[in-house]
Every structure is written in C-alpha cells, then in structure tokens.
Design a protein around this motif. Structure first.
Motif, PDB file in Angstrom:
ATOM      1  N   ARG A 220      -7.835 -58.146  31.098  1.00  0.00           N
ATOM      2  CA  ARG A 220      -7.904 -57.791  29.669  1.00  0.00           C
ATOM      3  C   ARG A 220      -8.345 -56.344  29.492  1.00  0.00           C
ATOM      4  O   ARG A 220      -7.747 -55.591  28.694  1.00  0.00           O
ATOM      5  N   GLN A 221      -9.386 -55.932  30.212  1.00  0.00           N
ATOM      6  CA  GLN A 221      -9.906 -54.577  30.072  1.00  0.00           C
ATOM      7  C   GLN A 221      -8.912 -53.526  30.567  1.00  0.00           C
ATOM      8  O   GLN A 221      -8.854 -52.412  30.033  1.00  0.00           O
TER       9      GLN A 221
ATOM     10  N   LEU B 248      -5.031 -49.270  29.071  1.00  0.00           N
ATOM     11  CA  LEU B 248      -3.669 -48.727  28.929  1.00  0.00           C
ATOM     12  C   LEU B 248      -3.361 -48.405  27.465  1.00  0.00           C
ATOM     13  O   LEU B 248      -2.684 -47.407  27.157  1.00  0.00           O
ATOM     14  N   ALA B 249      -3.855 -49.254  26.560  1.00  0.00           N
ATOM     15  CA  ALA B 249      -3.662 -48.984  25.129  1.00  0.00           C
ATOM     16  C   ALA B 249      -4.372 -47.699  24.716  1.00  0.00           C
ATOM     17  O   ALA B 249      -3.856 -46.909  23.913  1.00  0.00           O
TER      18      ALA B 249
ATOM     19  N   ILE C 169      -2.513 -44.512  25.352  1.00  0.00           N
ATOM     20  CA  ILE C 169      -1.545 -44.174  24.304  1.00  0.00           C
ATOM     21  C   ILE C 169      -2.244 -43.646  23.063  1.00  0.00           C
ATOM     22  O   ILE C 169      -1.859 -42.613  22.498  1.00  0.00           O
ATOM     23  N   LYS C 170      -3.314 -44.334  22.636  1.00  0.00           N
ATOM     24  CA  LYS C 170      -4.008 -43.934  21.410  1.00  0.00           C
ATOM     25  C   LYS C 170      -4.692 -42.576  21.547  1.00  0.00           C
ATOM     26  O   LYS C 170      -4.819 -41.839  20.572  1.00  0.00           O
ATOM     27  N   HIS C 171      -5.132 -42.241  22.767  1.00  0.00           N
ATOM     28  CA  HIS C 171      -5.855 -40.987  22.981  1.00  0.00           C
ATOM     29  C   HIS C 171      -5.054 -40.008  23.831  1.00  0.00           C
ATOM     30  O   HIS C 171      -5.630 -39.154  24.504  1.00  0.00           O
TER      31      HIS C 171
ATOM     32  N   SER D 126     -12.803 -40.124  28.978  1.00  0.00           N
ATOM     33  CA  SER D 126     -13.947 -40.798  29.599  1.00  0.00           C
ATOM     34  C   SER D 126     -13.726 -42.297  29.759  1.00  0.00           C
ATOM     35  O   SER D 126     -14.332 -42.932  30.629  1.00  0.00           O
ATOM     36  N   PHE D 127     -12.845 -42.871  28.932  1.00  0.00           N
ATOM     37  CA  PHE D 127     -12.577 -44.310  29.012  1.00  0.00           C
ATOM     38  C   PHE D 127     -11.926 -44.693  30.335  1.00  0.00           C
ATOM     39  O   PHE D 127     -11.951 -45.858  30.743  1.00  0.00           O
ATOM     40  N   ARG D 128     -11.334 -43.731  31.006  1.00  0.00           N
ATOM     41  CA  ARG D 128     -10.645 -44.032  32.260  1.00  0.00           C
ATOM     42  C   ARG D 128     -11.600 -44.529  33.346  1.00  0.00           C
ATOM     43  O   ARG D 128     -11.204 -45.322  34.208  1.00  0.00           O
TER      44      ARG D 128
END
Length: 244
Positions: free
Chosen positions: A158-159, A164-165, A168-170, A177-179
C-alpha cells in the motif's frame, strides 16, 4: 550515551534500527513459506485468511469447521495480549527488554518446531507460529520512526502505491523527501520475498528442520539486543520504543 542515529540527530534504540526490521521480515517471509509448504498450506503470519475461512464455513453450515478457526485466531489474540501486557514487568524483573526476551522465545519455538515431524497435526506448528508472529507484530512497530510490520507485507505494498502516486503529484516539486519512506517499504517487500524464496529452498532440502535456519538471524539479533541491554543502552532500559 550511545552514539546518535544519523536521521535528525536522534538516537534510535537498537530494537528500532532498520537492519533489525529487514532481518525480521526476511524471517517472516521464511516462516510464510515454511507453514504453506510444510504445515498445512496456510499463512500463519496474519489472520485475515482465517477469519474469511471461518465465515465461509459458518455460511455453508459447517459449524465445527468454522469453530476450528477460533484456535489460530485465539493464539494470535493471546500473542498480542501478552506482548502488550508484560514488557514493563520484564524490565522490572530482568535486566533486559521485552524485545530481547521475545527473540529468545522465538528462537526456542524454532528449535522445538524443527523436532516436530511432518506427520504430526499441522495445527501444532500453525498455532505456535500464530502466537509468535502476533507478538512480533505487536512488539516491533517502527523502524527508525517509520511504522512497519515485520510479519506481512500488505501495508508495505500500500505504501509503495502511495509513494508512486506522490511521484506524480510532486513531479514538479524539488522536495523528494517522501522517496526515503517509499524506498524503505520497497526494501521491506523485497526482504520478505527473499525470505520466502530462501524458505522454499530449505523446505525442499531439509523439510521440517528448515525452520532451524531462522535460528542464525534470530541469534544475531538476540546477541546484539543483549549487548545493548547490558552495555550500550543500559541507561535507556525504561525508554519505550517508538510507536508504543
């Protein structure tokens, strides 16, 4: 005082370190393969399947069959109950953390199950692994600040999807940093799959004694935990791991 962790200059307890979680989820994948291939074609690391099977049995009028699933579900419930109730008592009575004692318990169960022949009722191994998997899931909750599970991968998948979403959004943002969080979940997923592959190989080679392979990584973790409890983290024995 032990040296600090790199992230945000914050010190993470040994039981919160990334490599501990990587190792535990490899073992989780191994045990998934072990129970499926040798102990009744079931996955004992979580209980969703058992609840579904219980409902299906009740729905088809098979009451005795449905009631059977209360055994593994109860074992899992008991594992969560005990692992949430006893940690403080362990620290008061013993000079070690509950996390350390739990690893010792898991090692003991692995040794014992290796002596249980495949001709024995599969429920013996299933209930034992249900019990320790529940305690492990409830005990090891955050890997250096990131919520994690070490016995199944549903949330990791799920995470990864969420990550991956975010790509696209960023996509036009310089902040990636979310990576780091996404990569941790990818790593956990790969470790689980790797553990399953290793488990499959050893199940084919040495049958029920394959579970003894887990004693090696369990032993490494236990040794590191014990050293931390008695030496490097002796002054932090009453500090709770993140997420508790």
């Amino acid at each position: 005082m032990p040296e600090k962790s790199i992230q945000n200059n914050k010190y993470y307890l040994m039981c919160e370190r990334n490599w501990i979680y990587d190792t535990l989820i490899v073992i989780g994948g191994f045990l998934g393969a072990y129970t499926y291939l040798l102990r009744g074609n079931v996955f004992c690391n979580a209980q969703t399947g058992n609840v579904v099977l219980m409902g299906m049995a009740f729905g088809s009028g098979n009451w005795s069959g449905g009631l059977y699933y209360l055994i593994p579900i109860s074992a899992y419930l008991a594992g969560a109950f005990i692992s949430d109730l006893v940690p403080n008592a362990v620290r008061r009575i013993m000079p070690i953390r509950w996390d350390t004692l739990l690893i010792a318990i898991e090692m003991g169960v692995a040794v014992w199950l290796g002596f249980v022949p495949l001709s024995a009722p599969v429920q013996i191994a299933q209930v034992a692994i249900n019990f320790i998997a529940s305690m492990q899931y409830n005990t090891f909750r955050q890997s250096e600040g990131v919520p994690m599970a070490t016995t199944f991968v549903t949330n990791h998948i799920r995470q990864i999807g969420i990550g991956l979403a975010k790509e696209i959004k960023h996509r036009d943002s310089e902040d990636k940093s979310f990576r780091k969080k996404t990569n941790r979940h990818v790593q956990m997923l790969l470790c689980f799959a790797g553990g399953s592959a290793i488990g499959t190989v050893f199940c084919q080679l040495i049958a029920e004694k394959a579970i003894w392979i887990t004693i090696v990584p369990f032993g490494i973790i236990f040794s590191v935990f014990l050293y931390a409890d008695l030496k490097t983290e002796k002054d932090l024995i009453y500090r709770k791991p993140s997420g508790h």
